[in-house]
Design a protein around this motif. Structure first.
Motif: not given
Length: 402
Positions: A47-52, A240-249
């Motif tokens: 999901c993180a991959c697809l969100a980025i 901000i959201f890329v950094a956030l989701v990258s943290e999850y990834l």
């Protein structure tokens, strides 16, 4: 007298395929991370991959509109600097957590992916629709030459490790110092390349340099002009959201790769590299289908240049301030071979200033072959690390290191 009846116009909402549909995975990723839905590291990673992907696209749009507001010179610099911002953010998060193998693999994967996957898909799509396409031979050769020199520079630390290791003169500190020196040279080369393409010889690169090509591609997609406030706001929120989701990834990559049977190198070279460039990939293919092959080449080759001459050196310098230890530029032998051969093959195909769909198939075929290689390649950090009897370069993922 018979009256001709016209069919009533269909009005209403039409669904148009868009990467923005993938934005739904942003809240899903957040929910998975905080356990609002049953937590699963593999699902979170996917999901993180697809969100980025769409977030990177919005970063690109905002950068282009911001560049329009600040003038040609600064705008070109903004486009060039932020052209690979999503990949840089992912790499910085991974760097902070000590995922050196994934970071390095994502660098080589971005170069390989842009040259083989993006350019190959563009040539295939554009050549199938327009038969034979032509592009600026001078601009293509100049970019390929710069890329080849950068690729050769990335080999030096590995050669040093091999030769110095045989004489028991290798140390991590020496290799890190060597990598830092090379990083500075690459950054200076990048600055010279920008000066050449955006200032002194911009007549040769109008519509061809990577940053300018990307800007033109975005203009083709939308003629709406954003205000400065909107451009900065969208760029800030997307970042901000890329950094956030990258943290999850990055946080889920270790468990996910084990569950999926992926190696560290495969995740970096194939998975992370593709998701970071997906939005840019679609622009290159779209331009090729519109018979704007110069723009398509500018996006693909220009992005690879930014990775080799800008992103890689920035990561080396930044690693001295974040992460468990400084990173070096030593890559695995398969990565080195893949990058150099990809550059040479691309240079050979682009050398005549013409392209067709078969050349696109050839590039894609080589990318698939490399993908198969990296998938079946056993877990490895460096083929030559045994020379020094140390595992300090390309350390395993933190979970394994602990």
């Amino acid at each position: 007298m018979a009256q001709t009846q016209t069919a009533p116009e269909k009005s209403g909402f039409k669904l148009k395929p868009s990467l923005d549909w993938l934005l739904i995975f942003v809240p899903i990723s957040i929910a998975l991370h905080y356990g609002l839905i049953p937590k699963n590291d593999t699902a979170l990673f996917i999901c993180a991959c697809l969100a980025i992907i769409p977030l990177a696209g919005w970063m690109g749009h905002a950068t282009e509109h911001l560049a329009e507001k600040v003038g040609e010179g600064i705008g070109g610099l903004l486009n060039a600097t932020f052209g690979n911002a999503a990949e840089l953010i992912i790499a910085l998060v991974a760097l902070q957590k000590g995922y050196y193998g994934v970071v390095k693999a994502s660098l080589t994967g971005s170069i390989i992916g842009n040259l083989l996957l993006v350019l190959g898909a563009s040539m295939l799509a554009g050549g199938w629709k327009n038969s034979e396409q032509k592009f600026n031979q001078t601009a293509a050769r100049s970019s390929i030459t710069s890329l080849l020199l950068a690729g050769a520079a990335l080999i030096i630390p590995s050669v040093f490790h091999e030769m110095a290791g045989q004489k028991n003169a290798w140390t991590p500190q020496k290799e890190q110092t060597l990598s830092m020196a090379i990083a500075v040279v690459l950054l200076l080369t990048y600055a010279a390349n920008l000066l050449f393409s955006l200032k002194t010889h911009k007549n040769l690169f109008i519509g061809h340099a990577g940053a300018q090509a990307n800007a033109e591609a975005k203009k083709e997609e939308s003629h709406e002009s954003w205000s400065m406030k909107k451009s900065v706001g969208v760029l800030l929120i997307a970042t901000i959201f890329v950094a956030l989701v990258s943290e999850y990834l990055v946080g889920s990559v270790e468990a996910a790769r084990k569950a999926l049977g992926f190696t560290e190198v495969f995740v970096g070279v194939i998975v992370v590299a593709i998701i970071g460039n997906a939005a840019e990939h679609s622009s290159a293919i779209l331009m090729a289908m519109k018979n704007k092959m110069d723009l398509s080449l500018g996006i693909a080759i220009g992005s690879s240049l930014q990775i080799a001459l800008f992103v890689a050196p920035v990561l080396i310098i930044t690693s001295h301030f974040i992460g468990p230890r400084p990173m070096d530029l030593e890559f695995t032998i398969p990565e080195i071979v893949a990058v150099l051969v990809a550059i040479l093959v691309t240079g050979q195909i682009c050398g005549d200033g013409e392209s067709n769909w078969l050349e696109g198939v050839q590039l894609l075929s080589f990318y698939v072959v490399l993908g198969i290689l990296f998938y079946f390649l056993p877990e490895m950090h460096h083929a030559i690390e045994g020379a020094a009897g140390s595992g300090t370069n390309s350390a395993p993922l933190p979970a394994a290191a602990h």
